[in-house]
Structures are given as structure tokens and as C-alpha cells.
Enzyme design. Structure first.
Site: not given
Ligand code: DGP
Length: 117
Positions: A33, A97-98, A103, A105
Site C-alpha cells: 500500500d 473505499q477509495s 482489494h 488489505h
Molecule cells: P480503500 O480505502 O480500502 O479503497 O484502500 C485503497 C488503498 O489503496 C489505500 O490504502 C491507498 C492505496 N493506494 C491508492 N493509490 C495507490 C497507488 O497508486 N499505489 C499503491 N500501491 N497503493 C495505492
């Protein structure tokens, strides 16, 4: 393999965006992440573009199983098998959720409070 041209995580699957990949098989990809919330924070995604758990179809059941097994494998690979770890799937706005690509975690390496805030 269905994919969404504009999806951030589909772009990571296609290596169009760099990431630190820690595990991959035919069904799933795992990468660190970008904003780690614990010492170990890995995201495990299906290679198939599924928006979220609410969008998974009955036909996706094998993929869902592969996703969970991949998450367990990542946790063990990261040395969390003995101490413990948490798997989280955020779904929808209230859960935060962004990224609209399912996914899991994988969080560990520190005590994790329950319930989450
Ligand atoms: P959620 O809030 O459950 O949708 O988690 C999305 C996660 O994705 C957040 O913890 C940050 C991660 N994330 C967002 N953009 C990127 C990216 O470009 N690369 C990586 N490795 N992680 C990302």
C-alpha cells in the site's frame, strides 16, 4: 481477463503504474500500500476488474477463494503467520473505499485494535 482501461489497480496489474509487487499468480496480484497503516500493509487484488465485494457475481466464487488464499499466503510470506494479522475489505463510501477495484488489505506487524474506529 476483463479489465477497466481507467482503473488504477488494473493499471498496476498491467504494469502501467509502478508498485512494489510481493506476490502474483494467475488470479491475484499483491503489492504494498502506498500509504501504509501498519508495519506490513499489502493490498491483494483480483486481476479481474471487480468494483467491490458488492459487485462480485456467483461466477466469481473461485476468484474470491483465490483472493483469500493469496491474502493468507502474503501474510505468511511477510512473517505474520504466528503473530497474527487482519484482512479488511472496504466496500462503498461509508467504509471508506477509495479505489473501485476490489482489494483485500493485509495488515500486521503491530497490535491492531478492535473494533476499528
Ligand atoms: P480503500 O480505502 O480500502 O479503497 O484502500 C485503497 C488503498 O489503496 C489505500 O490504502 C491507498 C492505496 N493506494 C491508492 N493509490 C495507490 C497507488 O497508486 N499505489 C499503491 N500501491 N497503493 C495505492
Amino acid at each position: 481477463m476483463s479489465a477497466d482501461a481507467n482503473c488504477l489497480f488494473c493499471k498496476i496489474v498491467r504494469r502501467e503504474i509502478p508498485s512494489t509487487i510481493v506476490f502474483e499468480n494467475d488470479h491475484a496480484l499483491a503489492f504494498r500500500d502506498i500509504h501504509p497503516a501498519a508495519k506490513t500493509h499489502v493490498l491483494v487484488i483480483p486481476k479481474k476488474h471487480i468494483i467491490g465485494i458488492a459487485h462480485a457475481e456467483p461466477a466469481d466464487a473461485p476468484t474470491m477463494g483465490e483472493l483469500l488464499l493469496a491474502a493468507r499466503k502474503v501474510a505468511e510470506q511477510e512473517g505474520l503467520g504466528d503473530g497474527g494479522y487482519r484482512l479488511v475489505i472496504n466496500n462503498g463510501a461509508d467504509a471508506g473505499q477509495s479505489v473501485l477495484h476490489l482489494h483485500v488489505h493485509v495488515l500486521g506487524g503491530r497490535p491492531l485494535a478492535w473494533p476499528p474506529g
